[in-house]
Design an enzyme around this catalytic site. Structure first.
Site, PDB file in Angstrom:
ATOM      1  N   PRO A   1       0.958  -1.469  -0.209  1.00  0.00           N
ATOM      2  CG  PRO A   1      -0.812  -1.644   1.373  1.00  0.00           C
ATOM      3  CD  PRO A   1       0.420  -2.236   0.971  1.00  0.00           C
ATOM      4  CB  CYS A   2       1.327   3.996  -2.145  1.00  0.00           C
ATOM      5  SG  CYS A   2      -0.982   4.440  -3.141  1.00  0.00           S
ATOM      6  CD  GLN A   3      -3.275   3.283   0.697  1.00  0.00           C
ATOM      7  OE1 GLN A   3      -2.758   2.251   1.285  1.00  0.00           O
ATOM      8  NE2 GLN A   3      -4.404   3.211   1.005  1.00  0.00           N
TER       9      GLN A   3
END
Length: 139
Positions: free
Chosen positions: A25-27
């Site tokens: 995940p990049c958040q």
């Protein structure tokens, strides 16, 4: 198998893979995100992935290659310290690596830069003619 990466034991993975791919995940790494970086709950799932790679190495089953894919912020998060942590982690597991930035429009119908960190087992012999030479810009 669909499971939280942090809950997957290496013993549940069969054989030895040639390639392991992680698009965590990049958040927490995103320029539009919260700035938590690899310490964040979401982007921090990288650590669960590298833990599996460490366990596979100890079992003499590590993949020959790893590709990590994420947002451009992976390179700049915490003034580059998050990328440095990723680099040290994969190098510590015996991989040579490099990062490239490509526009996602080459693969999906949206234009945004994506980082690909390509890691190859340091014991693999790769012939020189496999590598492409950088093209000289025409301008």
């Amino acid at each position: 198998m669909v499971e939280d990466i942090n809950k997957i034991p290496s013993t549940s993975l069969p054989g030895t893979a040639d390639l392991a791919w992680a698009s965590f995940p990049c958040q927490d790494l995103s320029l539009a995100g919260n700035g938590a970086g690899l310490k964040g709950e979401r982007s921090g799932t990288f650590w669960g992935f590298i833990k599996l790679i460490q366990e596979l190495r100890l079992q003499n089953r590590k993949p020959s290659m790893i590709v990590l894919e994420n947002v451009y912020g992976t390179l700049t998060s915490h003034e580059g310290k998050d990328f440095e942590a990723i680099a040290k982690s994969v190098a510590g597991e015996g991989y040579n690596f490099g990062a490239i930035v490509m526009d996602a429009v080459q693969f999906v119908p949206q234009s945004r830069p994506r980082v690909f960190i390509i890691c190859i087992d340091e014991n693999l012999n790769i012939p020189n003619d496999v590598f492409c030479k950088r093209a000289t810009p025409a301008w």
